[in-house]
Design a protein around this motif. Sequence first.
Motif, short mmCIF file in Angstrom:
data_model
loop_
_atom_site.label_atom_id
_atom_site.label_comp_id
_atom_site.label_asym_id
_atom_site.label_seq_id
_atom_site.Cartn_x
_atom_site.Cartn_y
_atom_site.Cartn_z
N VAL A 112 45.92 43.66 33.44
CA VAL A 112 45.54 43.04 32.16
C VAL A 112 44.11 42.54 32.26
O VAL A 112 43.75 41.80 33.19
N GLU A 113 43.29 42.96 31.30
CA GLU A 113 41.88 42.56 31.35
C GLU A 113 41.62 41.30 30.53
O GLU A 113 42.20 41.12 29.47
N LYS A 114 40.78 40.44 31.08
CA LYS A 114 40.45 39.20 30.39
C LYS A 114 38.95 39.01 30.40
O LYS A 114 38.30 39.23 31.43
N GLU A 115 38.40 38.63 29.25
CA GLU A 115 36.96 38.35 29.21
C GLU A 115 36.77 36.84 29.18
O GLU A 115 37.36 36.14 28.34
N LEU A 116 35.97 36.32 30.07
CA LEU A 116 35.77 34.87 30.14
C LEU A 116 34.91 34.39 28.98
O LEU A 116 34.07 35.12 28.47
N ALA A 117 35.14 33.12 28.60
CA ALA A 117 34.44 32.54 27.45
C ALA A 117 33.23 31.71 27.91
O ALA A 117 33.34 30.91 28.86
N PHE A 118 32.12 31.92 27.22
CA PHE A 118 30.91 31.11 27.45
C PHE A 118 31.01 29.87 26.58
O PHE A 118 31.41 29.98 25.44
N PRO A 119 30.63 28.69 26.98
CA PRO A 119 30.13 28.31 28.31
C PRO A 119 31.19 27.62 29.17
O PRO A 119 30.88 27.21 30.27
N ASP A 120 32.44 27.52 28.63
CA ASP A 120 33.44 26.75 29.38
C ASP A 120 33.98 27.47 30.61
O ASP A 120 34.28 26.84 31.61
N GLU A 121 34.10 28.80 30.51
CA GLU A 121 34.67 29.53 31.64
C GLU A 121 33.62 30.17 32.54
O GLU A 121 33.85 30.36 33.73
N ALA A 223 27.12 35.20 38.43
CA ALA A 223 27.38 34.28 37.31
C ALA A 223 28.11 33.06 37.88
O ALA A 223 28.62 33.09 39.01
N HIS A 224 28.11 31.99 37.09
CA HIS A 224 28.86 30.79 37.48
C HIS A 224 30.22 30.83 36.78
O HIS A 224 30.30 31.20 35.61
N ILE A 225 31.28 30.41 37.48
CA ILE A 225 32.60 30.33 36.85
C ILE A 225 33.17 28.92 37.02
O ILE A 225 32.81 28.21 37.95
N SER A 226 34.10 28.58 36.13
CA SER A 226 34.66 27.23 36.18
C SER A 226 35.70 27.11 37.30
O SER A 226 36.21 28.12 37.80
N GLU A 227 36.02 25.90 37.65
CA GLU A 227 37.06 25.67 38.66
C GLU A 227 38.41 26.17 38.16
O GLU A 227 39.22 26.69 38.92
N LYS A 228 38.62 26.03 36.84
CA LYS A 228 39.90 26.47 36.27
C LYS A 228 40.07 27.98 36.42
O LYS A 228 41.16 28.46 36.77
N VAL A 229 39.00 28.72 36.16
CA VAL A 229 39.06 30.17 36.33
C VAL A 229 39.30 30.51 37.81
O VAL A 229 40.11 31.38 38.14
N THR A 230 38.62 29.78 38.71
CA THR A 230 38.78 30.01 40.14
C THR A 230 40.26 29.79 40.53
O THR A 230 40.85 30.59 41.27
N GLU A 231 40.83 28.74 39.98
CA GLU A 231 42.24 28.42 40.22
C GLU A 231 43.13 29.61 39.80
O GLU A 231 44.04 30.01 40.54
N GLU A 232 42.84 30.18 38.64
CA GLU A 232 43.63 31.33 38.13
C GLU A 232 43.47 32.55 39.03
O GLU A 232 44.44 33.24 39.33
N LEU A 233 42.21 32.82 39.43
CA LEU A 233 41.96 33.98 40.30
C LEU A 233 42.72 33.82 41.62
O LEU A 233 43.33 34.77 42.12
N PHE A 234 42.68 32.60 42.18
CA PHE A 234 43.36 32.34 43.44
C PHE A 234 44.88 32.47 43.27
O PHE A 234 45.55 33.06 44.11
#
Length: 489
Positions: A112-121, A223-234
């Motif tokens: 499933v593909e997800k596109e991150l949102a600027f600037p929160d993600e 690029a910079h990513i949020s901690e929340k996105v990092t949490e999801e990736l992990f």
Amino acid sequence: MNLKKSLLFAFLFAGFGILAAQETDSAKILKTFHSISSHDLLKITEKLSSEKYKGRLSGSPEYLSAAEWCAAQFEQWGLKPANNGSWFQYFPNAYSEVYSKGSVKYTDPNGVEKELAFPDEYMPGSNSASGTVTGEMVFAGHGITAPELGYDDYLNVDVRGKIVILETGIPYTKNDSVQGKWTPYSYHRYKFKNAIDHGAIGLLYVGTIANPNTSFTEGFVYAHISEKVTEELFAASGKEYKKVKEQLAAFQMPSFVLNPKQKVSISAETKHFPDSKSCNVVGLVEGSDPVLKNEVIIVGGHLDGQGYLGELFPGALDNASGSADIMAVAKALAQSEVKPKRSILFILIGGEECGLYGSKYYADHPLFPIEKTVFMINLDMVGNGTGFFVSSGKTYPEIYRHFEKANQNYLHRKMDASEWRKSYGRPRSDAANFENAGIKTLSLWTSGGVFPVYYHHPKDKTDVLTPEIMEDAAKLLYLGILGVANDGI
Ligand SMILES: [Zn+2]
């Protein structure tokens, strides 16, 4: 009238004369004090934060044009150019122009593909190469290889051809001499180079703030990513981000390869300008005393911001607010009927966000001898709140008392000060470069924030400023500076 009496009268008369002159002086000072208005300050802040200057990225043509506008104001107000007839002190400052927000997309293990949102993600990298990189991901902690410290985030992972996820900072957090050994590894530029040396093709940097204090390498997209996105990736790789952070803090080097079915794609549209230059704006109010004018007080703060990353980063609080206050005090002191006896150097500093370039350049090429520099006061973020904070105020009471008196007599704000504290980490503000050059340095900022602070964010706009505290900070600065400039005379 005998001689004794006439001498007494002469003495009394002279005494009254002095008193009368003193009263007029303080009336004049108060007149200037009241001329400082939030209305003017807000106008300067709005101008500097406007689209025209594209977020004042140091080294960019828009930064240089903002610097020229500030110099023109100095000239109009009667300051003198402080660098051998020039308003500017130039230094090398490479920069990258970011043409769009780019994108960060990732595919989870189920496809499933997800596109991150600027600037929160995500936020685009200020010095990313142009192009797209796609690949599997590897988490490599803080990205440090330090054999002499028995530490290597890359020890058990192969990042060749992969996109590396990194934390900023270092695992050692105590402020003592041991931290000094870790400090070279705390620089973003070091981490980038080390990732590239290990064969990484791209980078996701944890923490969503725009940050030009990084380096450009052809082909290296990040690029910079949020901690929340990092949490999801992990989580999709069966790891708990919180736990990994705990392991990092315990020096356990918890690097790991993410599930190879997870892919990320980072795109950026940029152009790098390696040979650009930037500048400090330097204006002088010359002292009125023939001897004391050789002594100087420096009032400074950074003029630059994060720039334009597909969208304006206005940098209103950080640090159009400080620049506006510096300019207002420059105007007040240049036009004040009561002249400062010592000279005042106003410096709008460039390259702060890129790595404190402008303050370092001044420290290495001072316009006045260091031993003749009475003190420096640095303003960074003075536009949101209800009170004042003066760091190092307690270490330099002979200076601080003038600011304290001004607050007690006229401003009545909550005001606190701290002792100077040696830092073993990398310098994090312009104040550190002046301090390290041997100048007594204080920092002023506003406390008791009224609005949320959007740091290095497109929402750092003038509408989240409290103009009345900016006005009071400028007034405090005016009285404090004049007090020190005329002290002991
Ligand atoms: Zn700042």
